[in-house]
Design a protein around this motif. Structure first.
Motif, short mmCIF file in Angstrom:
data_model
loop_
_atom_site.label_atom_id
_atom_site.label_comp_id
_atom_site.label_asym_id
_atom_site.label_seq_id
_atom_site.Cartn_x
_atom_site.Cartn_y
_atom_site.Cartn_z
N LEU A 1 0.06 -6.90 -9.25
CA LEU A 1 -0.14 -8.33 -9.23
C LEU A 1 -2.12 -8.88 -8.99
N LEU A 2 -2.92 -8.19 -9.05
CA LEU A 2 -4.19 -8.59 -8.77
C LEU A 2 -4.92 -8.30 -10.29
N SER A 3 -4.12 -8.04 -11.17
CA SER A 3 -4.95 -7.14 -12.32
C SER A 3 -4.00 -8.59 -13.67
N LEU B 1 4.87 -4.23 -3.01
CA LEU B 1 4.50 -5.79 -3.46
C LEU B 1 5.09 -5.64 -4.76
N ASP B 2 4.53 -4.81 -6.06
CA ASP B 2 5.09 -4.78 -7.56
C ASP B 2 5.72 -4.63 -7.16
N ASP B 3 6.24 -3.40 -6.79
CA ASP B 3 8.24 -3.60 -6.16
C ASP B 3 9.07 -4.66 -6.34
N TYR B 4 8.31 -5.59 -5.69
CA TYR B 4 9.39 -5.82 -5.10
C TYR B 4 8.77 -7.76 -5.79
N LEU C 1 -12.48 -4.56 1.61
CA LEU C 1 -11.20 -5.25 1.04
C LEU C 1 -11.29 -6.42 0.13
N VAL C 2 -12.25 -7.34 0.12
CA VAL C 2 -13.44 -8.03 -0.42
C VAL C 2 -12.93 -8.10 -2.05
N GLU C 3 -13.35 -6.49 -2.56
CA GLU C 3 -13.39 -6.22 -3.50
C GLU C 3 -11.84 -5.83 -4.41
N LYS C 4 -11.39 -5.30 -3.88
CA LYS C 4 -10.04 -4.52 -4.08
C LYS C 4 -9.74 -5.73 -4.05
N SER C 5 -9.55 -6.67 -3.07
CA SER C 5 -8.55 -8.52 -3.43
C SER C 5 -9.03 -8.28 -3.96
N SER C 6 -10.34 -8.83 -5.14
CA SER C 6 -10.12 -9.75 -6.69
C SER C 6 -11.14 -8.21 -7.62
N LEU D 1 -2.74 -3.81 -0.40
CA LEU D 1 -3.64 -3.92 -1.32
C LEU D 1 -3.88 -3.25 -2.78
N ARG D 2 -3.39 -2.16 -2.38
CA ARG D 2 -2.93 -1.00 -3.35
C ARG D 2 -1.48 -0.89 -3.52
N GLY D 3 -1.15 -1.57 -3.29
CA GLY D 3 0.33 -1.52 -3.74
C GLY D 3 0.81 -3.10 -4.73
N MET D 4 0.33 -3.86 -4.11
CA MET D 4 -0.22 -4.72 -5.47
C MET D 4 -1.30 -4.71 -6.60
N GLU D 5 -1.11 -4.10 -7.34
CA GLU D 5 -2.08 -3.51 -7.94
C GLU D 5 -2.47 -4.09 -9.16
#
Length: 211
Positions: free
Chosen positions: A127-129, A95-98, A153-158, A121-125
């Motif tokens: 975005l998350l940060s 998703l970061d690339d998209y 998952l919850v902690e990775k997402s935020s 989530l690993r593909g949008m790090e």
């Protein structure tokens, strides 16, 4: 199929844009047909993933499409034995690339990908940060060997979240709880962090809830 995409289309209005990722070819065809009159919906026949690649997806047919996954479906053996299954190769994107390639920054990301949530989530790090969109994430601890636990998952997402274990103590008694983040993200959920974790978010209220 495409219900939440249509709901999001109505929520964001003409000025907004909905990007709907669906990797299964047969399911994507239904999504595209159901959203064809929605000018603000862009269906994408691809999977969100941790890296750009081609991945192998288990397709259980229209009646069981909710269980389609890169992992084995969490179905009883007696059900799995009587339904057809095929494997198809699908495109996967970060998703970061998209968002970089298309010049868009999402306000909300909804993730429901049958045990592959951590890969998304690993593909949008970035975005998350960075822009830190609101995340609607399906989590459920069922002991599946391929699935990460819900706390991770919850902690990775935020990344800056400290999960409040004093949220709801039982799934049958949901309550609103607040996690501690730099953006004060509010999550409506039922959490028992010492055991199984499930969460529920009324998507129809999403934009008003987080406004």
């Amino acid at each position: 199929m495409g219900y939440f995409s249509i709901l999001a289309s109505q929520a964001v209005g003409a000025a907004g844009q909905v990007i709907a990722f669906e990797p299964t070819p047969s399911t994507f065809a239904v999504l595209a047909a159901n959203s064809r009159t929605r000018k603000n919906v862009t269906p994408m026949n691809a999977a969100g993933w941790s890296e750009p690649s081609t991945i192998s997806l288990h397709d259980y047919g229209p009646g069981f499409s909710a269980f389609n996954s890169v992992f084995q479906a969490r179905l009883p053996d007696e059900v799995r034995n009587r339904i057809s299954e095929r494997t198809c190769a699908v495109q996967a994107v970060r998703l970061d690339d998209y968002v970089r390639d298309h010049g868009c920054v999402p306000d909300v990301v909804k993730i429901d990908v049958e045990s592959a949530e951590m890969h998304v989530l690993r593909g949008m790090e970035q975005l998350l940060s960075g822009s830190r969109p609101i995340i609607s994430l399906e989590v459920e601890d069922m002991g599946a060997p391929d699935a990460p636990n819900s706390r991770d998952l919850v902690e990775k997402s935020s990344p800056s979240t400290t999960v409040n274990s004093n949220c709801a103590r039982a799934a049958h008694s949901p309550t609103n709880c607040e996690t501690s983040t730099s953006t004060s993200t509010r999550i409506s959920s039922s959490l028992r962090l010492s055991g199984p974790v499930t969460s529920h978010l009324d998507f129809s209220q999403l934009f008003r809830t987080f406004s």
